[in-house]
Design a protein around this motif. Structure first.
Motif, PDB file in Angstrom:
ATOM      1  N   UNK A 114      -6.155  26.427  80.792  1.00  0.00           N
ATOM      2  CA  UNK A 114      -6.303  24.991  80.617  1.00  0.00           C
ATOM      3  C   UNK A 114      -5.400  24.558  79.478  1.00  0.00           C
ATOM      4  N   UNK A 115      -4.652  23.460  79.672  1.00  0.00           N
ATOM      5  CA  UNK A 115      -3.702  23.023  78.659  1.00  0.00           C
ATOM      6  C   UNK A 115      -4.257  21.855  77.857  1.00  0.00           C
ATOM      7  N   UNK A 116      -3.619  21.588  76.734  1.00  0.00           N
ATOM      8  CA  UNK A 116      -3.970  20.433  75.934  1.00  0.00           C
ATOM      9  C   UNK A 116      -3.984  20.763  74.453  1.00  0.00           C
ATOM     10  N   UNK A 117      -4.110  19.734  73.642  1.00  0.00           N
ATOM     11  CA  UNK A 117      -4.143  19.924  72.202  1.00  0.00           C
ATOM     12  C   UNK A 117      -5.476  20.519  71.760  1.00  0.00           C
ATOM     13  N   UNK A 118      -5.415  21.374  70.779  1.00  0.00           N
ATOM     14  CA  UNK A 118      -6.631  21.932  70.202  1.00  0.00           C
ATOM     15  C   UNK A 118      -7.496  22.639  71.226  1.00  0.00           C
ATOM     16  N   UNK A 119      -8.797  22.302  71.232  1.00  0.00           N
ATOM     17  CA  UNK A 119      -9.764  23.010  72.062  1.00  0.00           C
ATOM     18  C   UNK A 119      -9.579  22.795  73.549  1.00  0.00           C
ATOM     19  N   UNK A 120      -8.736  21.852  73.953  1.00  0.00           N
ATOM     20  CA  UNK A 120      -8.466  21.667  75.381  1.00  0.00           C
ATOM     21  C   UNK A 120      -7.705  22.858  75.959  1.00  0.00           C
ATOM     22  N   UNK A 121      -6.958  23.580  75.108  1.00  0.00           N
ATOM     23  CA  UNK A 121      -6.266  24.790  75.550  1.00  0.00           C
ATOM     24  C   UNK A 121      -7.247  25.951  75.565  1.00  0.00           C
ATOM     25  N   UNK A 122      -7.515  26.452  76.759  1.00  0.00           N
ATOM     26  CA  UNK A 122      -8.473  27.544  76.919  1.00  0.00           C
ATOM     27  C   UNK A 122      -7.969  28.544  77.954  1.00  0.00           C
ATOM     28  N   UNK A 143      -2.972  21.943  66.103  1.00  0.00           N
ATOM     29  CA  UNK A 143      -1.515  21.807  66.200  1.00  0.00           C
ATOM     30  C   UNK A 143      -0.948  22.538  67.413  1.00  0.00           C
ATOM     31  N   UNK A 144      -1.715  23.435  68.012  1.00  0.00           N
ATOM     32  CA  UNK A 144      -1.227  24.239  69.130  1.00  0.00           C
ATOM     33  C   UNK A 144      -1.521  23.559  70.465  1.00  0.00           C
ATOM     34  N   UNK A 145      -0.653  23.799  71.409  1.00  0.00           N
ATOM     35  CA  UNK A 145      -0.769  23.254  72.766  1.00  0.00           C
ATOM     36  C   UNK A 145      -0.211  24.308  73.701  1.00  0.00           C
ATOM     37  N   UNK A 146      -1.067  25.005  74.437  1.00  0.00           N
ATOM     38  CA  UNK A 146      -0.634  26.122  75.276  1.00  0.00           C
ATOM     39  C   UNK A 146      -0.173  25.624  76.637  1.00  0.00           C
ATOM     40  N   UNK A 147       0.955  26.172  77.109  1.00  0.00           N
ATOM     41  CA  UNK A 147       1.614  25.706  78.322  1.00  0.00           C
ATOM     42  C   UNK A 147       1.535  26.661  79.500  1.00  0.00           C
ATOM     43  N   UNK A 162       3.415  25.453  72.435  1.00  0.00           N
ATOM     44  CA  UNK A 162       4.477  24.699  71.779  1.00  0.00           C
ATOM     45  C   UNK A 162       4.530  25.090  70.302  1.00  0.00           C
ATOM     46  N   UNK A 163       5.644  24.815  69.637  1.00  0.00           N
ATOM     47  CA  UNK A 163       5.816  25.299  68.258  1.00  0.00           C
ATOM     48  C   UNK A 163       4.715  24.845  67.297  1.00  0.00           C
ATOM     49  N   UNK A 164       4.317  25.780  66.467  1.00  0.00           N
ATOM     50  CA  UNK A 164       3.412  25.541  65.344  1.00  0.00           C
ATOM     51  C   UNK A 164       4.127  26.053  64.094  1.00  0.00           C
ATOM     52  N   UNK A 165       4.237  25.231  63.083  1.00  0.00           N
ATOM     53  CA  UNK A 165       4.997  25.591  61.873  1.00  0.00           C
ATOM     54  C   UNK A 165       6.429  25.970  62.223  1.00  0.00           C
TER      55      UNK A 165
END
Length: 370
Positions: A114-122, A143-147, A162-165
């Motif tokens: 599951x994609x999205x910012x923060x806890x939406x990425x699972x 800050x993370x968003x998994x694709x 997506x990039x973090x730091x």
């Protein structure tokens, strides 16, 4: 990215691939299929009874496939698409989860992202064909968003954010997706301004063999492909030739036939924008990329190698499907239907999925009077 995430049947399909009946077995038929292209075949739509957009697709065989998409929907078929079982994770629809990627080991074991910012990425996992699901990972970093997620074998898998730091973030598992950990970023090159991944087809992160994985980027001044030969610990980066310089442009999907030969497709996903350089190819493990001499005519979001012909591959997008029979040098139109992602299996099962519940399998076209 925020903008988007051999049996008898196989033998019969191979016969349908060639312009004339094959006169040889094994390599002869394969060579002829490669020369002729996918003539005589087309996408046969399989009614799913859903209107979700399926950007996640895991083809297991000609008979078995999984799709994942919007509204928290996961479907599975075991009879070639004649019937579909809704095996969506409980609560996924109520939470509005966008399931943009799914990887399946067989008819019972699968991992969905599951994609999205923060806890939406699972990351969710099932071992019983979707009857029950276990949440294996929930992103704790806003800050993370998994694709995308990919598996190199039944134990080792990676997921990318997506990039973090200033660097792409990589998750890893070595137990089939039961537990995940963030890898150190010391071996990851710095991201370019605006650079990210596209969660468009589940193919922005792909692997080949037990250790090699490639990551596709867009949104920055240059579209790039990153390659790791050690399961995500260190990465080498190369510029691709696809359109860039805008958040809607870049490499949307990769497909590697083996450790050296790869394809990249993408462009500009906006319908009112042209994508004149929508495909590239690599013959050196992604160290360098060459523009296709005759690329697909528009943006493409998914790609897959056809199993029987070493130089034949498919690319799909909202405006159609294209085929190459020379390892990505030239492409020609195969179908005008809309699809987001495509996947092929060793037994000749090629599947595609996309908007409005569309799922199809590549099959020989019916001849008049038959």
């Amino acid at each position: 990215m925020r903008l988007l995430g051999v049996g008898m049947c196989a033998a019969a399909l191979l016969v349908g691939l060639v312009a004339a009946p094959a006169q040889a077995d094994g390599g002869g038929a394969e060579a002829e299929a490669g020369r002729a292209g996918l003539r005589g075949v087309g996408w046969a739509l399989k009614a799913t009874g859903k209107d979700s957009r399926f950007r996640g697709l895991a083809a297991v065989s000609r008979s078995t496939a999984w799709v994942a998409g919007s509204k928290g929907t996961v479907l599975r078929t075991g009879d070639g698409g004649r019937t579909w079982q809704d095996v969506s994770p409980p609560g996924a629809a109520a939470e509005g989860l966008e399931l943009r990627d799914i990887e399946a080991f067989d008819a019972r074991r699968a991992v969905a992202l599951s994609i999205g910012e923060g806890a939406a990425s699972r990351i969710l996992r099932t071992e019983d064909g979707g009857a029950t699901w276990t949440e294996a990972f929930r992103n704790p970093d806003p800050r993370a968003f998994y694709d995308c997620v990919t598996f190199l074998d039944a134990r080792h898998g990676l997921a990318m954010s997506d990039p973090v730091d200033g660097k792409f973030r990589i998750l890893a598992t070595d137990d089939g997706g039961r537990a995940w950990r963030v890898l150190p970023d010391s071996g990851m090159p710095a991201a370019l301004p605006g650079e990210a991944g596209f969660a468009a087809s589940g193919q922005c992160l792909v692997g080949s063999g037990p250790r090699d994985v490639w990551l596709a980027t867009g949104g920055g001044p240059v579209a790039r492909v990153l390659h790791s030969a050690d399961r995500g610990l260190t990465w080498r980066v190369a510029d691709a030739t696809l359109p860039a310089g805008d958040p809607a442009r870049g490499v949307f999907a990769l497909a590697f036939r083996d450790l050296t030969t790869g394809l990249a497709v993408g462009g500009d996903y906006r319908a009112d924008q042209a994508s004149p350089r929508a495909a590239a190819r690599s013959a050196d493990s992604g160290r360098s990329w060459s523009q296709a001499a005759t690329p697909p005519p528009a943006y493409r979001s998914g790609a897959a190698w056809f199993p029987y012909a070493r130089s034949t591959a498919l690319a799909v997008g909202p405006t159609g499907t294209d085929v190459t029979t020379d390892a990505g040098r030239t492409w020609r139109a195969l179908d005008a239907g809309s699809f987001d992602t495509v996947d092929c299996t060793a037994d000749g099962g090629c599947w595609a999925a996309g908007e409005k519940g569309r799922v199809a399998r590549l099959e020989p076209l019916r001849q008049p009077g038959r």
